[in-house]
Design an enzyme around this catalytic site. Structure first.
Site, PDB file in Angstrom:
ATOM      1  N   ASP A 463       0.865  -1.163   0.000  1.00 53.71           N
ATOM      2  CA  ASP A 463       0.000   0.000   0.000  1.00 53.71           C
ATOM      3  C   ASP A 463       0.911   1.226   0.000  1.00 53.71           C
ATOM      4  OD1 ASP A 463      -2.357   1.342   0.203  1.00 53.71           O
ATOM      5  OD2 ASP A 463      -2.411   1.295   2.397  1.00 53.71           O
ATOM      6  N   ASP A 662      -2.286  -3.133   6.158  1.00 56.60           N
ATOM      7  CA  ASP A 662      -2.249  -2.685   7.554  1.00 56.60           C
ATOM      8  C   ASP A 662      -3.598  -2.721   8.226  1.00 56.60           C
ATOM      9  OD1 ASP A 662      -3.490  -0.763   6.140  1.00 56.60           O
ATOM     10  OD2 ASP A 662      -2.134   0.863   6.682  1.00 56.60           O
ATOM     11  N   ASP A 666      -7.615  -4.778   4.263  1.00 52.34           N
ATOM     12  CA  ASP A 666      -6.652  -5.575   3.488  1.00 52.34           C
ATOM     13  C   ASP A 666      -6.784  -7.072   3.745  1.00 52.34           C
ATOM     14  OD1 ASP A 666      -5.451  -3.323   2.343  1.00 52.34           O
ATOM     15  OD2 ASP A 666      -4.230  -2.997   4.129  1.00 52.34           O
TER      16      ASP A 666
END
Length: 774
Positions: A463, A662, A666
């Site tokens: 990310d 995180d 996700d």
């Protein structure tokens, strides 16, 4: 075959083994012991069984202190074996170890027992060896006052305690292995030393049973008491070294547990402080943390401020500022300030306890590569027994006189040298050391399989926000239309934004606070979705937002359009400000790239990984960051669902993918990737769908994890190679391959020394992982 619900072994229902009926179902057991345990509490074993089937894995609680009541014990090589007390593993015969990590572990009871036996066996074996060697090699008679037969009785007297007391655990485990059909290293040791000892006892008491060719001039038969005693002593010595080294592998867990202080300073309602034991602290208590103290437990700051060294969690040495409302974690070190905190987690819920539970669980998990060693070990012991019998028969038929003596030596040597303990230890010992080493560097490994997969990954999806960048937007510039003072513009923007929840708003308010700019009061505040905010500040109408907001209010943005485009191409987010219907200027905010990111990306490329960025940000911002960092592929404007799809698409092209994320959104992608890596999860350590958890949010952690994974797999392969080659060379030597050419027959004593050394060298090699530079 049926499965024993207690120990998980396969049982043949027709073999007449013990059985019991519960709720109309018949269960079969390997032994009466398992049946008794099951009858006493069937639900416990059946529940564990169904949880396994449905994939529920229990986290082991992590008490501190001596082994607590109700602790379950498991085998270091066979985690499926679980017992409610200490004992031996029914599969490999190793002593079971407690499943919980305890801070003040006393000495391992098995280690104490083996040392005690070694202290008895070693001196006796040494005397036997010296007497024998002096006679055979130097021709010196150390015991001139004893005749030949008395000397045999003397050797027997020394050998009985050395072999029977010293080797009792090996005989007990060897007998159990023959009874249950799980042949293991103890089967070989018991048969080998037992054969040498029994042969010698018969030779002392009934020499007439042996052929005349074996009788010496004095009419007695040679004995092998010294071989049996020395083998037992050497194997005990190997076990002591091995258990000592295994204690070291748990050192990382103990070091983690020692991070939490034993006491805390509690602040009463009247402001008085008292020092209390950590166990007495409850949720909601207020604790005081003084300069230089260790934060006792998880909670939030309610008063005061300081910087806290969180390197325990993150591996990052830079202390983190903490003020009112910030979270602090037990085990981290306070630097120079003082603060009061309120406790919000205790016991097994705390971050530190969960880290320890995770490390303990990982240390007992099995890597797929271990299946290879297990399969080999399964065929190995029976094969060795066959080779030993073949060697015995061969020497008996074709060997020189006295054939029976040579046959016995060859068979015993084969049994002893071929012990597969090095093979069984090769993988688990490396995994134990690696998981402990990882925990010290902020890399938490959930299980051995994740570590093995991480070593073979070639693509990593990350990310942008919070991983490549700081994740905290900051004000990077203000541009004004001529005549409008910069502080006034910032003050008005901050006044409007102080009512907004947006992360970009926080950046503007913080900048005004840092620059000590006077901020007015906003009234009639209104947020316009997807465009910005408006309101009245100090009697003037202020608009703050994107070009669409300006268009809808008929404010032309042309004077600042070039400046805005230039900033956007650098990855900044631009917001225009209009006062009383005319353009006053713009504020630019960006999320700066972490200092550690460029070096980490270079390191990942050097490790042979392709880096793919998946972010919800706009294409322009994503490309600005991506091109600056040299990222291999960029996906912008992605939703959480898109992330799983990107992972799946990469896997379809044959890539082995690690996904770093995180949080909650996700989770699907983390679960779908070959390895999921939870980033910066100090808040929720056990991100359930990830195979690894990194305590930092930056890429450096991924580099450390990958380095550790490759070092561990290399170490395991070295260990397996070592164990295989050692056995492949050792067995033919022991069987007497060199005898026809060189006249050399390996003594059982040399075989025992080599066997113990092989285990110790495997452990020594695994312990090198503690020194891996991450």
């Amino acid at each position: 075959m049926a499965t024993d619900p207690v120990c998980g072994m396969s049982v043949d229902p027709k073999a007449g083994k013990p059985q019991a009926v519960h709720d109309g179902t018949t269960y079969h057991f390997c032994s009466e012991g398992c049946r008794t345990k099951f009858v006493a509490g069937p639900d416990r074993y059946l529940k564990a069984d169904s949880d396994e089937k449905h994939g529920h894995h229990h986290h082991t609680p992590v008490p501190t202190g001596p082994v607590p009541e109700g602790t379950l014990y498991t085998c270091p090589m066979h985690p499926e074996i679980v017992r409610d007390g200490p004992g031996d593993c029914p599969i490999c015969g190793m002593a079971l170890e407690p499943m919980v990590a305890t801070g003040e572990e006393g000495p391992n009871p098995e280690l104490v027992d083996m040392k005690r036996r070694l202290i008895v066996a070693a001196p006796l074996a040494l005397i036997l060896l010296v007497v024998d060697m002096a006679d055979h090699f130097l021709g010196i008679d150390i015991l001139p006052f004893l005749d030949a037969h008395a000397r045999q009785y003397f050797q027997l007297a020394l050998a009985i305690p050395a072999v029977l007391y010293g080797g009792w655990p090996f005989f007990k485990r060897g007998a159990a292995s023959l009874r249950t059909g799980n042949l293991n290293m103890f089967t070989l040791i018991a048969i080998g030393t037992g054969a040498a000892f029994l042969y010698s006892v018969v030779a002392v008491f009934a020499p007439g049973l042996f052929p005349a060719s074996m009788h010496s001039a004095h009419g007695f038969v040679p004995v092998y008491f010294e071989s049996a005693a020395v083998i037992v002593a050497l194997v005990l010595f190997g076990q002591v070294l091995e258990l000592n080294a295994r204690e070291k592998t748990g050192g990382a867990i103990r070091a983690l547990l020692d991070l939490a202080p034993k006491t805390a300073i509690r602040v009463g309602d009247d402001g008085e402080t008292e020092t209390v034991a950590l166990e007495a602290v409850g949720v909601g208590d207020v604790l005081r943390v003084r300069p230089g103290d260790t934060v006792p437990i998880d909670g939030a700051v309610i008063d005061g401020s300081s910087a806290v060294d969180e390197s325990l969690l993150t591996g990052e040495p830079v202390p983190v500022e903490k003020t009112k409302g910030d979270r602090v974690t037990g085990g981290t070190r306070n630097t120079n300030g003082s603060f009061d905190m309120t406790v919000d987690r205790t016991g097994a819920e705390t971050t530190l306890s969960r880290i320890v539970a995770m490390v303990a669980q990982a240390q007992r998990s099995r890597a797929p590569i271990q299946g290879l060693a297990d399969r080999v070990s399964g065929y190995f012991v029976p094969a060795v027994i066959v080779v030993a019998i073949a060697a015995f028969i061969f020497w008996l038929v074709f060997g020189p006189s006295p054939a029976l003596a040579y046959a016995l030596v060859a068979a015993v040597s084969v049994l002893i040298i071929a012990c597969p303990c090095a093979l069984g230890l090769a993988t688990p010992i490396s995994i134990m050391v690696a998981t402990g080493r990882g925990a010290q560097a902020g890399v938490l490994i959930r299980n051995a399989e994740a570590l093995e997969r991480l070593a073979s990954v070639n693509t990593i999806v990350v990310d942008k926000t919070g991983t490549l960048t700081e994740g905290k937007p900051t004000l990077t510039g203000i541009e004004t239309v001529s005549g409008f003072p910069e502080p006034v513009l910032l003050g008005m923007a901050a006044a409007l934004e102080s009512g907004s929840e947006h992360p970009l708003a926080e950046a503007i308010v913080k900048a005004a606070r840092d620059r000590k700019t006077p901020v007015g009061k906003a009234v009639d505040f209104q947020a316009v979705t997807g465009q910005g905010v408006k309101g009245t500040v100090d009697g003037r109408a202020v608009l703050l937002g994107n070009a669409r907001l300006m268009e809808s209010a008929n404010v032309p943005v042309k004077p600042l359009r070039d400046a805005a485009d230039r900033r956007r191409s650098k990855g900044e987010t631009v917001m225009f400000v209009a006062v009383d219907g005319t353009l006053a200027g713009l504020v630019a905010v960006s999320d700066p790239v972490r200092e550690t990111t460029p070096a980490a990306i270079d390191a990942l490329h050097a490790l042979g990984l392709k880096v793919v960025m998946a972010t919800g940000d706009s294409q322009a911002t994503a490309e600005a960051v991506g091109s600056q960092l040299g990222i291999d592929a960029i996906h912008a404007g992605v939703t959480p669902e898109d992330k799983s799809r990107i992972v799946a698409d990469l896997q379809k092209t044959g890539a082995r993918v690690a996904m770093a994320g995180d949080g909650v959104n996700d989770a699907p992608a983390l679960a779908g990737a070959d390895v999921g890596i939870a980033m910066g999860a100090g808040a929720d350590v056990a991100v359930e769908s990830a195979g690894l958890t990194l305590m930092t949010g930056d890429l450096g952690g991924i580099v450390r994890a990958r380095t550790l994974a490759t070092a561990t797999m290399r170490n395991i392969r070295q260990n397996l190679f070592f164990a295989f080659v050692y056995n492949a060379l050792g067995i033919p030597l022991a069987a007497g391959v060199l005898y026809p050419v060189f006249g050399i027959l390996l003594s059982p004593i040399i075989a025992a020394a080599a066997m113990s050394l092989s285990s110790v060298s495997v452990i020594g090699n695994a312990l090198r992982l503690r020194q891996v530079k991450l």
